[in-house]
Enzyme design. Structure first.
Site, PDB file in Angstrom:
ATOM      1  CB  THR A 155      -4.402  -3.224  -2.096  1.00 44.89           C
ATOM      2  OG1 THR A 155      -4.638  -3.422  -0.632  1.00 44.89           O
ATOM      3  CG2 THR A 155      -3.445  -4.506  -2.409  1.00 44.89           C
ATOM      4  CE  LYS A 182      -2.003  -3.861   1.613  1.00 47.40           C
ATOM      5  NZ  LYS A 182      -3.496  -4.095   1.758  1.00 47.40           N
ATOM      6  CB  THR A 193      -3.853  -7.699   3.452  1.00 46.18           C
ATOM      7  OG1 THR A 193      -4.813  -8.349   2.567  1.00 46.18           O
ATOM      8  CG2 THR A 193      -2.884  -8.764   3.782  1.00 46.18           C
TER       9      THR A 193
END
Length: 397
Positions: A155, A182, A193
């Site tokens: 992201t 990630k 996250t």
């Protein structure tokens, strides 16, 4: 050392695994945004999820699946762009339907699919685009598709994070261990996250997987304290399909010790990649606490120092003012003896036996000037120790 890095290794490097990442319009910019990691054989699973009391729909779904099936998972579907957290029953319905679509496309049992999401909180992924992406990804699965998967789960990250090891359990017997992750700093409350998926072709039971994963995460991802916020989507999974063959790795064996060492190294490597991405040109800060009454108390002090804005400013701006460290230690809530406290920045001791020490300010500025700053606190009240990593991103002058 019983493991070696596999050059150009990725999440589908272990035998029997396939992966890919595709674009199906889930991100604001056109990019890969949906990944599937698939095993040709049933996988035993170890899993750790967020401890936030509000969990994203995929996490709730996974917990329900793993409560009845930890030994026959076949696939993990990961989407980026939409976190599917705070979405209520409609969000959960979307997860259930996507898992069904994936199971049908892959021709596997419906309770053998796990789901992960990352992106904007409060938004469920559009079902029509998810359906399209899952179908395309299922048709493009490839033993060399790991890099595409690692790209698809990003992201706000600036780069994929992946690593693979070849592990020598004993002479003539090797297995492969791989992971992708990630995660970066929280740039806004909507993007926060940490996701990690680990695969291995080692034959090992889920009970040992869980125990091994818990240790490795505590020594790696559990030591990251970048922004202090905990996502409702955080998850670390390890899948073992046993495709390497041979007798199972059993508790107390040399093979388990070797495999644990490799898993520790893999998680540490991926956590450091997350930290480097989060720092994004800033400094890494390594905080070590010793001499606490126990490890939990040491961790509490280390995290208090990591949260301190004053400490981060000191490191970011090379300021020879260590007062923020002292304030953070005192405010940590841990019982301590102020008259026994020792503080050090790099090789420069600034406090000993609870009193300031004369030091060369130039030496202290030099200790703060590198890309990594080491802060050490010794409470001298016990044997507890802890290490936490943070960074100065967003605080540079």
């Amino acid at each position: 050392m019983s493991y070696n890095i596999i050059e150009d290794g990725h999440i589908s490097s272990p035998a029997g695994f396939r992966a890919t990442g595709v674009s199906c319009g889930l991100k604001e910019i056109r990019a890969r945004d949906l990944a599937i990691v698939y095993s040709q054989l049933p996988c035993r699973v170890g899993a750790l999820f967020t401890t936030n009391l509000i969990v994203a729909a995929p996490i709730f779904f996974n917990q329900a699946i793993l409560a009845r099936n930890r030994d026959a998972i076949r696939a993990v579907v990961i989407n980026a762009g939409h976190a599917n957290a705070g979405t209520g029953q409609p969000g959960l319905a979307t997860v259930v339907e996507c898992a069904k679509i994936a199971a049908d496309e892959l021709e596997i049992p419906r309770d053998s699919v796990l789901m992960l999401s990352t992106g904007q909180i409060g938004v469920a992924p559009p079902l029509d685009r998810m359906r399209e992406g899952i179908r395309r990804a299922a048709s493009e699965l490839d033993s060399n598709g790991g890099r595409r998967a690692a790209l698809a789960i990003l992201t706000s990250d600036t780069r994929p994070k992946e690593r693979a090891f070849r592990v020598s359990l004993r002479e003539g017997r090797t297995v492969t261990l791989a992971g992708m992750a990630k995660g970066t700093r929280m740039v806004s409350p909507h993007l926060a996250t940490l996701l990690c998926v680990i695969t291995t072709d080692a034959p090992i039971e889920s009970r040992l997987l869980m125990r091994a994963l818990d240790q490795s995460v505590n020594r790696s991802f559990g030591r990251l304290h970048i922004d202090g916020d905990m996502s409702p989507n955080d998850a670390v999974l390890v899948l073992a399909n046993g495709a390497a063959g041979g007798p199972p790795i059993v508790d107390g064996s040399r093979e388990l010790g070797v495999w644990q060492q490799a898993l520790d190294a893999l998680c540490h490597d991926l956590a450091q990649q997350v930290l480097r991405d989060a720092a994004s040109g800033g400094k890494h800060i390594l905080i070590t606490v010793r001499g606490a009454s126990n490890d939990a108390a040491a961790s509490q002090v280390a995290r208090a120092v990591a949260r301190s804005t004053a400490v981060r400013h000191m490191c970011a701006r090379n300021l020879p003012d260590w007062g923020g460290m002292l304030v953070a230690v005192g405010a940590s809530g841990v019982d301590l003896r102020p008259d026994m406290l020792e503080l050090r920045i790099g090789a420069v001791t600034v406090m000993d036996d609870g009193a300031p020490v004369r030091f060369d300010p130039t030496a202290l500025v030099q200790a703060l000037s590198g890309p990594e700053v080491e802060l050490a606190i010794d409470l001298h009240t016990g044997a507890g120790t802890a290490t936490v990593w943070t960074c100065t991103t967003g605080m540079e002058p």
